[in-house]
Design an enzyme around this catalytic site. Structure first.
Site, PDB file in Angstrom:
ATOM      1  N   HIS A 106      45.060   7.135  83.644  1.00 15.01           N
ATOM      2  CA  HIS A 106      45.570   8.630  83.490  1.00 15.01           C
ATOM      3  C   HIS A 106      45.736   8.441  82.144  1.00 15.01           C
ATOM      4  CE1 HIS A 106      45.699  10.699  87.756  1.00 15.01           C
ATOM      5  NE2 HIS A 106      45.000   9.447  87.631  1.00 15.01           N
TER       6      HIS A 106
ATOM      7  N   GLU B  57      48.596  10.121  80.603  1.00  9.73           N
ATOM      8  CA  GLU B  57      49.782   9.972  80.740  1.00  9.73           C
ATOM      9  C   GLU B  57      50.584   8.758  80.650  1.00  9.73           C
ATOM     10  OE1 GLU B  57      49.404  13.570  83.181  1.00  9.73           O
ATOM     11  OE2 GLU B  57      48.217  11.949  82.534  1.00  9.73           O
TER      12      GLU B  57
ATOM     13  N   CYS C 261      50.106  14.785  87.460  1.00 11.90           N
ATOM     14  CA  CYS C 261      49.891  14.447  89.090  1.00 11.90           C
ATOM     15  C   CYS C 261      51.117  13.829  89.537  1.00 11.90           C
ATOM     16  CB  CYS C 261      48.519  13.866  89.306  1.00 11.90           C
ATOM     17  SG  CYS C 261      48.811  11.990  88.585  1.00 11.90           S
TER      18      CYS C 261
ATOM     19  N   CYS D 278      51.793  10.379  87.743  1.00 10.25           N
ATOM     20  CA  CYS D 278      52.296  10.474  86.314  1.00 10.25           C
ATOM     21  C   CYS D 278      53.691  11.312  86.259  1.00 10.25           C
ATOM     22  CB  CYS D 278      51.137  11.247  85.773  1.00 10.25           C
ATOM     23  SG  CYS D 278      49.733  10.190  85.261  1.00 10.25           S
TER      24      CYS D 278
END
Length: 156
Positions: free
Chosen positions: A52, A54, A82, A85
């Site tokens: 991801h 992040e 999410c 993260c």
């Protein structure tokens, strides 16, 4: 750099992700207005659920600064984080989260749930909606193109 400039940098990362066929999410970790690290979604290319934007940006910042505590850093991301993260933001001690578009399917900073409201040992400041329209348009355009390509493939 200003918050607006930092979010535009995150949007540029999201555009790179889209160009690579990834869901267009971009992130920037900054300290005192200076970019420390950037990240973008790379799940498809890396075949990795952890890739991801992040997490990539947080990992880069930890490496650049030589430590895991990012208490002087702010995270700018184009989409509401999410659960995974959001947990990383808590664990990295990110000072402030600034995000663009809300995520009604997996957002964990207020949309689906708010993990920052739980009694964890760290709570970053959260600012929502910076360049939200641009962030949302990038996402909706990406998924519209993906649906069109699938429909075209089925017709062929």
């Amino acid at each position: 750099m200003t918050d607006l400039e930092l979010m535009r940098c995150a949007l540029a990362q999201a555009e790179l992700a889209a160009a690579e066929g990834e869901v267009p999410v971009g992130a920037v970790v900054a300290r005192n207005g200076e970019v420390i690290a950037v990240g973008r979604n790379r799940r498809e290319g890396g075949k990795n659920a952890l890739a991801h934007a992040e997490l990539e940006a947080i990992d880069g910042a930890c490496r650049a600064l030589g430590g895991w505590r990012l208490w002087e850093c702010d995270l700018f991301v184009t989409l509401e984080p999410c659960p995974m993260c959001t947990g990383a933001i808590i664990n990295a001690r990110i000072r402030r989260l600034v995000y663009g578009a809300d995520d009604p399917k997996a957002g964990s900073c207020g949309s689906v749930t708010d993990l920052f409201a739980l009694p964890y040992n760290h709570k970053p400041a959260v600012e929502r909606g910076l360049l939200a329209e641009e962030s949302a348009a990038l996402l909706s355009g990406f998924f519209a193109r993906l649906r069109a390509a699938r429909a075209e493939k089925q017709e062929a």
